[in-house]
Design a protein around this motif. Structure first.
Motif, short mmCIF file in Angstrom:
data_model
loop_
_atom_site.label_atom_id
_atom_site.label_comp_id
_atom_site.label_asym_id
_atom_site.label_seq_id
_atom_site.Cartn_x
_atom_site.Cartn_y
_atom_site.Cartn_z
N HIS A 177 2.60 4.53 11.40
CA HIS A 177 2.51 3.99 10.04
C HIS A 177 2.30 2.48 10.07
N LEU A 178 1.22 2.04 9.43
CA LEU A 178 0.89 0.62 9.32
C LEU A 178 1.13 0.16 7.88
N THR A 179 1.44 -1.12 7.72
CA THR A 179 1.58 -1.65 6.35
C THR A 179 0.21 -1.73 5.68
N THR A 180 -0.81 -2.11 6.43
CA THR A 180 -2.18 -2.11 5.91
C THR A 180 -3.07 -1.38 6.92
N ILE A 181 -3.98 -0.56 6.41
CA ILE A 181 -4.86 0.22 7.27
C ILE A 181 -6.31 -0.02 6.87
N ASP A 210 1.29 13.56 11.31
CA ASP A 210 2.56 13.23 10.68
C ASP A 210 2.33 13.19 9.18
N VAL A 211 3.42 12.99 8.42
CA VAL A 211 3.31 12.83 6.97
C VAL A 211 3.29 11.34 6.64
N GLU A 212 2.78 11.02 5.46
CA GLU A 212 2.52 9.63 5.11
C GLU A 212 3.76 8.90 4.59
N GLN A 237 -0.24 7.06 17.37
CA GLN A 237 0.06 5.69 17.73
C GLN A 237 -0.94 4.72 17.12
N LEU A 238 -0.78 4.46 15.82
CA LEU A 238 -1.55 3.38 15.20
C LEU A 238 -0.99 2.04 15.67
N ASN A 239 0.31 2.03 15.95
CA ASN A 239 0.95 0.92 16.67
C ASN A 239 1.23 1.40 18.09
#
Length: 348
Positions: A170-174, A157-159, A127-129
């Motif tokens: 998954h984030l647009t920018t990390i 997970d996979v990228e 959970q990055l979001n």
């Protein structure tokens, strides 16, 4: 001396503990000595899986779900002081453990206070979001600020675009040091003969776990096939009850659970991310009933239904007739992904 690594899963359902099982096994294979630190059912489960490993109890978060899904956020907000107090207490416990033990690294699966600035510390999360309705921006920002305090974040997970967690992982920018380590599962697929028409697999915080158990047992009275029902209640001894065509276990250890899922045609379960990873690894057909009010599980269930993989519905709407929808869905499939544990553990 072999390096000792603390492995600390959150005790919130059993998913965080079970997805640490392959991590613990890999640590031992790579020559490390894992030390299990957790509380409650998560600690009980891992002690049963690894009776020869050292384990230490941490202060509990001690959070229950609301009885009504719509009150989930309000209940969490109300429990926030208790959670913050637990985080502070577990950080103090970790400092004490490090003071009296030679520890080379820390792996925390969603335990927010398990880290130390003098010891390489990893945070595992999908959970990055952090979805929380109209407060998603705030819950996400708060979570990311905590993750930034760790040396690395491992996302199970996979990228790429084809993945299991969707926008959760998954984030647009990390701007967080992130590694996509591939889905984690303690299970392996076997070509077993199908012996059970249906398997029910539930766990999670109360009172929602019990509410789903009672509803499903009532619905199963009109189901004629062979059913295995696993409550996900960790107790000292395993119990088995027979109710007509339904065999009820309080819990199963990994080897029996792997065998039984492989031998079952269909799985009913929550849509927790660890369950999604496990069922994908075993290429299973499933029906998901997300925990009411838990945005993450609702998102995963809706996403997999929209992708025509797994049907789902909310808890109040479920009837046994809804299982007829399963034939129109593809089921879950595993990703061909090998985790390079030697490289992953080079941090320690």
């Amino acid at each position: 001396m072999k390096k000792r690594i603390l492995v600390a899963p959150l005790n919130w359902g059993l998913g965080h503990a079970t997805r640490c099982i392959p991590i613990i096994n890999a640590l031992m294979q790579e020559g490390f000595v894992p030390v299990i630190v957790s509380d409650g059912a998560a600690l009980t489960l891992l002690r049963k899986e690894f009776p020869n490993l050292s384990s230490i109890q941490l202060p509990p978060y001690d959070v229950n779900y609301a009885k009504k899904g719509k009150n989930f956020r309000l209940k969490l907000l109300k429990d926030a002081p208790k959670i913050l107090k637990a985080i502070k207490a577990e950080k103090k416990s970790i400092d004490a453990i490090l003071e009296h033990n030679d520890i080379a690294g820390i792996i925390s699966d969603n335990r927010l206070g398990v880290r130390n600035k003098y010891v390489p510390s990893v945070f595992i999360t999908h959970q990055l979001n952090v979805l929380s309705g109209n407060t998603t921006w705030l819950s996400t920002k708060m979570h990311q600020e905590i993750i930034k305090k760790y040396n690395e974040c491992w996302v199970p997970d996979v990228e790429g675009d084809v993945n299991l967690s969707g926008r959760l992982g998954h984030l647009t920018t990390i701007d967080i040091p992130t590694k996509y380590i591939g889905p984690l599962s303690r299970f392996n697929k076997t070509n077993s003969e199908i012996k059970n028409d249906l398997m029910v697999l539930i766990s999670g915080p109360e009172p929602q776990r019990t509410m789903l158990e009672e509803k499903l047992l009532k619905e199963l009275k009109s189901f004629s096939g062979k059913v295995v029902f696993v409550k996900g209640v960790m107790e000292q001894e395993q119990t088995i009850q027979l109710m007509g065509n339904v065999t009820i276990y309080n819990f199963m250890t990994s080897s029996l659970l792997e065998k039984t899922i492989n031998e079952s045609a269909l799985i009913i379960s929550r849509s927790g991310y660890t369950t999604v990873m496990d069922l994908a690894k075993l290429n299973k057909k499933a029906f998901f009933i997300p925990t009411p009010g838990q945005f993450e599980q609702e998102y995963l269930a809706n996403r997999l239904t929209e992708m025509q993989l797994v049907p789902s519905c909310n808890q109040d709407e479920f009837t046994i007739d809804k299982l007829n929808e399963v034939k129109h869905y593809l089921g879950l499939k595993s990703f061909d992904h090998e985790i390079n544990y030697k490289e992953l553990f080079s941090l320690f």
